[in-house]
Design a protein around this motif. Sequence first.
Motif, short mmCIF file in Angstrom:
data_model
loop_
_atom_site.label_atom_id
_atom_site.label_comp_id
_atom_site.label_asym_id
_atom_site.label_seq_id
_atom_site.Cartn_x
_atom_site.Cartn_y
_atom_site.Cartn_z
N VAL A 26 46.50 33.08 52.05
CA VAL A 26 46.73 33.87 51.22
C VAL A 26 47.60 35.48 51.32
O VAL A 26 47.95 36.32 50.94
CB VAL A 26 46.17 33.92 50.40
CG1 VAL A 26 44.78 34.57 50.34
CG2 VAL A 26 46.95 35.07 48.67
N HIS A 27 46.09 35.73 52.53
CA HIS A 27 46.08 37.42 52.81
C HIS A 27 47.63 36.84 55.19
O HIS A 27 48.03 38.15 54.48
CB HIS A 27 44.74 37.13 53.75
CG HIS A 27 43.80 37.07 53.07
ND1 HIS A 27 42.60 36.52 53.66
CD2 HIS A 27 43.50 37.55 51.61
CE1 HIS A 27 42.09 36.58 52.58
NE2 HIS A 27 42.14 37.81 51.27
N ILE A 40 44.87 36.99 44.43
CA ILE A 40 44.18 36.81 44.24
C ILE A 40 43.43 37.04 42.98
O ILE A 40 42.84 37.96 42.66
CB ILE A 40 43.22 37.23 45.83
CG1 ILE A 40 43.96 37.20 47.56
CG2 ILE A 40 42.62 36.62 46.18
CD1 ILE A 40 43.88 38.24 48.44
N GLU A 43 38.09 33.91 44.36
CA GLU A 43 37.35 32.79 45.11
C GLU A 43 37.14 31.25 45.41
O GLU A 43 36.29 31.17 46.27
CB GLU A 43 35.66 33.48 46.30
CG GLU A 43 35.37 33.77 45.53
CD GLU A 43 33.91 34.76 45.86
OE1 GLU A 43 34.69 35.66 46.98
OE2 GLU A 43 33.05 34.58 45.64
N SER A 45 38.71 28.86 43.86
CA SER A 45 40.09 27.94 43.89
C SER A 45 40.64 27.21 42.52
O SER A 45 40.86 26.29 42.15
CB SER A 45 40.19 26.58 44.73
OG SER A 45 39.29 27.17 46.21
N CYS A 50 47.33 32.43 43.29
CA CYS A 50 47.88 32.43 45.03
C CYS A 50 49.26 31.68 45.12
O CYS A 50 49.40 31.74 46.12
CB CYS A 50 47.39 32.86 45.76
SG CYS A 50 45.88 31.00 45.26
N CYS A 62 45.25 30.39 48.67
CA CYS A 62 43.80 31.11 48.38
C CYS A 62 43.13 29.71 49.42
O CYS A 62 41.82 29.89 50.11
CB CYS A 62 43.02 31.57 48.16
SG CYS A 62 42.11 30.69 46.96
N MET B 1 35.53 34.68 50.09
CA MET B 1 36.52 34.80 50.22
C MET B 1 36.71 34.64 51.96
O MET B 1 37.30 33.99 51.87
CB MET B 1 37.00 35.69 49.67
CG MET B 1 38.57 36.08 49.33
SD MET B 1 39.29 35.09 48.68
CE MET B 1 40.84 34.79 48.84
N LYS B 41 34.41 29.82 52.74
CA LYS B 41 34.33 31.12 52.07
C LYS B 41 33.00 31.56 51.31
O LYS B 41 33.45 32.94 51.29
CB LYS B 41 35.75 31.36 51.09
CG LYS B 41 37.43 30.54 51.91
CD LYS B 41 38.03 30.05 50.91
CE LYS B 41 38.51 31.14 49.93
NZ LYS B 41 39.84 30.16 48.24
#
Lengths: 163, 286
Positions: A26-27, A40, A43, A45, A50, A62, B1, B41
């Motif tokens: 995604v980044h 996003i 964090e 999922s 995303c 992500c 993240m 993450k």
Amino acid sequence: MGKKLVTVKVNGRTVEKAVEPRQLLVHFLREECSLTGAHIGCETSHCGACTVDIDGKSVKSCTHLAVQCEGSEVLTVEGLAQGGVLHAVQEGFYKEHGLQCGFCTPGMLMRAYRFLQENPNPTEDEVRAGMSGNLCRCTGYQNIVKAVLYAAAKLQATAKEAA
Amino acid sequence: MIPPGFDYHAPRSVAEAIGLLGSLPDAKLLAGGHSLLPMMKLRFAQPAHLIDLNRIDALRGIREEGATVVIGAMTVENDLIASPLLQAKVPLLPEAAKQIADPQVRNRGTIGGDIAHGDPGNDHPALMLALDATFTLEGPKGKRQVAADGFFHGTYMTALAEDEILTEIRIPACAPRTGHAYAKLKRKTGDWATAAAAVVLRMDGGKVSHVRIALTNLAPAALRAAEAEAALLGQPLSDAAIAAAATKAVAACDPAEDLRGDREYKLAMAGQMVQRALRQAAARCQ
């Protein structure tokens, strides 16, 4: 921790970049490719904002490394419309008011795009289960279900015309 | 993240992956990545190397070997659901896989990863116990077979050694008229179970001739309720027998208190899930 060269087809265009192995897809899409439609929202999922299509499957970008996309074909929301004409799922979300803030919408559209290929004539229950990896804070889902069913009908009508 | 930095390896064969696993310090195998990456993450896990198994074709696919169904460890959840072979020979598995996570996660998460993670919240461990599965583990010294019953040692702990890879899952094909059920109580679609019970059942002349009962997220590891099974074997499946088996299954549980509920609630739900799964499995034995 050296960078790895990755060649990936994004929305039909070949992208070749050296990436850090830890870079999330995604980044990579948002920061390296400037494709900022995919969002996003968490964090852990869960939210699915995303979601993109990788080699014919809906994936939460992500929770996928850019380096894993070597040789893959990735489709993002920016690649849905063809020649300026909206895809049926985009038209459905617009017509049925299936978005408000628009933050979940790119992920919803990418999921709906693939879901309707997996199940072209879904029931309402199947739509809700098929879209269960995508959270929305605004709509309450009702109009998203209508939007997906609108797109299903439109895609079927188009297929019939073509036959 | 943001996961910590690591080196990435993408071997093309099991042998190459085993070689890397043996030679790299602090390496982790990357399968679907839908448990490992989330932990990285959040920096719960910080391996120095990831060995990606996704480019090893030999680890995918579902095939029949005589009376055994063999599933490659890297087979993704959605492929379990779509498999005509599993639907015919091990129908519990595709049905239960629909209750795991969500469509996107099921496109990446693998059966082998779900098992090897050793999370008591995961669904496959109890399913494997109920199905009498055997796991093929490969390491530098070769292959060994380990039964699911005994594989799950504790939370995130299994019989898998650090230099081994889980390569395949072997499940006996279910005999005709085998009943099955997976009753899973969860707060919402995509969540891990508050309590769940997997049951495989066969009846002969009105009496239980084969039964497996396994429980999810009710102890530090997936649990086989052997005493509950023993109480049912050879008995008619009366309401009283089902209730008594559920009580025995609950006695084997040791759930952790968390946001899904306290011990009392989870124990009560364990009993309910066992009863539901037994009744549903019985209805399917006909």
